[in-house]
Design an enzyme around this catalytic site. Structure first.
Site, PDB file in Angstrom:
ATOM      1  N   GLY A  43       0.729  -1.083  -0.240  1.00 42.75           N
ATOM      2  CA  GLY A  43       0.003  -0.017  -0.097  1.00 42.75           C
ATOM      3  C   GLY A  43       0.800   1.160  -0.148  1.00 42.75           C
ATOM      4  N   ASN A  51       5.281  -1.804   8.560  1.00 44.25           N
ATOM      5  CA  ASN A  51       4.592  -3.293   8.738  1.00 44.25           C
ATOM      6  C   ASN A  51       5.027  -3.992   9.713  1.00 44.25           C
ATOM      7  OD1 ASN A  51       3.310  -4.707   5.470  1.00 44.25           O
ATOM      8  ND2 ASN A  51       2.899  -2.590   6.482  1.00 44.25           N
ATOM      9  N   ASN A 110       3.477 -10.482   4.013  1.00 44.44           N
ATOM     10  CA  ASN A 110       2.153  -9.598   4.083  1.00 44.44           C
ATOM     11  C   ASN A 110       1.599  -9.194   2.775  1.00 44.44           C
ATOM     12  OD1 ASN A 110       1.027  -6.723   5.093  1.00 44.44           O
ATOM     13  ND2 ASN A 110      -0.312  -8.335   5.327  1.00 44.44           N
ATOM     14  N   LEU A 112       1.301  -7.915  -0.637  1.00 44.64           N
ATOM     15  CA  LEU A 112       2.284  -7.866  -1.860  1.00 44.64           C
ATOM     16  C   LEU A 112       3.446  -8.736  -1.387  1.00 44.64           C
ATOM     17  CD1 LEU A 112       2.864  -6.458  -4.626  1.00 44.64           C
ATOM     18  CD2 LEU A 112       4.395  -5.045  -3.097  1.00 44.64           C
ATOM     19  N   ARG A 189       2.844   7.675   6.569  1.00 47.32           N
ATOM     20  CA  ARG A 189       2.672   6.919   5.661  1.00 47.32           C
ATOM     21  C   ARG A 189       2.577   7.950   4.198  1.00 47.32           C
ATOM     22  NH1 ARG A 189       1.470   1.054   5.756  1.00 47.32           N
ATOM     23  NH2 ARG A 189       0.585   1.301   3.661  1.00 47.32           N
ATOM     24  N   HIS A 267      -6.627  -6.713   7.463  1.00 48.01           N
ATOM     25  CA  HIS A 267      -5.484  -7.094   6.528  1.00 48.01           C
ATOM     26  C   HIS A 267      -4.062  -7.137   7.455  1.00 48.01           C
ATOM     27  CE1 HIS A 267      -4.015  -7.985   2.669  1.00 48.01           C
ATOM     28  NE2 HIS A 267      -3.131  -6.897   2.485  1.00 48.01           N
ATOM     29  N   TRP A 268      -4.187  -6.541   8.603  1.00 50.68           N
ATOM     30  CA  TRP A 268      -2.804  -6.344   9.486  1.00 50.68           C
ATOM     31  C   TRP A 268      -2.759  -7.117  10.505  1.00 50.68           C
ATOM     32  CZ3 TRP A 268      -2.437  -0.217   9.249  1.00 50.68           C
ATOM     33  CH2 TRP A 268      -1.917   0.175   7.933  1.00 50.68           C
TER      34      TRP A 268
END
Length: 291
Positions: A43, A51, A110, A112, A189, A267-268
């Site tokens: 992302g 991450n 994770n 990708l 980010r 997703h995390w």
């Protein structure tokens, strides 16, 4: 928490330089025989540290843990992608392993990074022990959800309109617990996502999955039956990027695959279910095969 500056390194990976973090071998002699290499998601503003930085404390006591910025991300070089990104990144990660003397490793990827890990294991099985794949790209075949998923739609919207609000909307799809979407996280980010070369690298990576000449190489689910390594698939039940139904084909096709689902998690998993994720992953990686 592991001191970022104390563990940050860089090394050549063919023609590129990759940034990475290396916790070193645990001093108590309890280290697993193989190092653990972590590969982050894709992302906007993603990197090894964003991450996995907070997760290093959980793994460093047991493994020599290395988290690497994949090509195009973090402090690594950001060249145009040649071919499909999974293969492009995997070959550079192997070159990086050669450079720093890693003969064989466990891989934790994770999104990708899960696709990169899968491609690396398919292309260089002798370099890989076990794999932990978290909502992995390439293996996630959405059987019931429409494509693109909500998370991917938000990612594409940010790419067309890179603003802090668009980035917040994307990050909000990563987790169930919205208190994790802090102003500090969005600012960090966003700075990374708009750094020199970052948006060009993101577009080059993304095009490799849409370009008719390279897209099929990223459909890793078609090759999953060839992988004979032990694989732990981990998924957040409420994942809005790669939804849970995407795990079903991979689970069926992987000869030595198993699946763990985290409730109330997006997703995390390494962030939202940090302690449980670390415990389950460590048990899997250190489990000895029964005779």
């Amino acid at each position: 928490m592991v001191d970022r500056s104390a563990v940050q390194r860089s090394a050549k990976a063919g023609q590129l330089t990759l940034n990475y973090y290396d916790t070193g071998v645990p001093p108590d002699g309890e280290a697993d025989a193989l190092p653990l290499v972590m590969l982050h998601g894709g992302g906007p503003g993603a990197s090894a540290w964003s991450n996995f930085g907070p997760a290093l404390d959980h793994f460093a006591p047991r493994f020599r843990t290395l988290a690497v910025d994949q090509p195009g991300f973090g402090d690594s070089d950001k060249p145009p992608v040649e071919g499909n990104y999974y293969r492009f990144s995997a070959e550079h990660v192997v070159a990086w392993m050669d450079e720093i003397g890693l003969d064989k490793v466990h891989l934790l990827g994770n999104s990708l990074g899960g696709g990169t890990a899968m491609r690396l294991a398919l292309s260089h099985p002798e370099r890989v022990g076990k794999l932990v794949l978290m909502g992995p790209g390439g293996l996630s075949l959405n059987l019931f959800h429409a494509d693109p998923t909500e998370g991917v739609q938000r990612l594409m919207e940010f790419s067309g309109n890179p603003t802090p609000d668009a980035l917040r909307a994307f990050i909000s799809t990563m987790v169930v617990d919205q208190s994790l979407v802090t102003d500090e996280l969005v600012q960090m980010r966003f700075a990374a996502a708009t750094a020199p070369g970052a948006q060009e690298a993101m577009k080059s990576m993304g095009w490799s999955f849409f370009n008719p000449e390279t897209a099929e190489d990223g459909m890793l689910w078609r090759e999953a039956h060839r992988l004979r390594k032990p694989v732990l698939l981990t998924w957040g039940r409420e994942d809005r990027v790669n939804p849970l139904d995407g795990a079903l084909a991979a689970l069926k096709l992987l000869p030595r695959g198993e699946l763990h689902v985290f409730p109330n998690c997006g997703h995390w998993a390494q962030i939202e279910a940090a302690e449980e994720f670390a415990a389950i992953t460590t048990e899997f990686l250190t489990r000895r095969r029964k005779p």
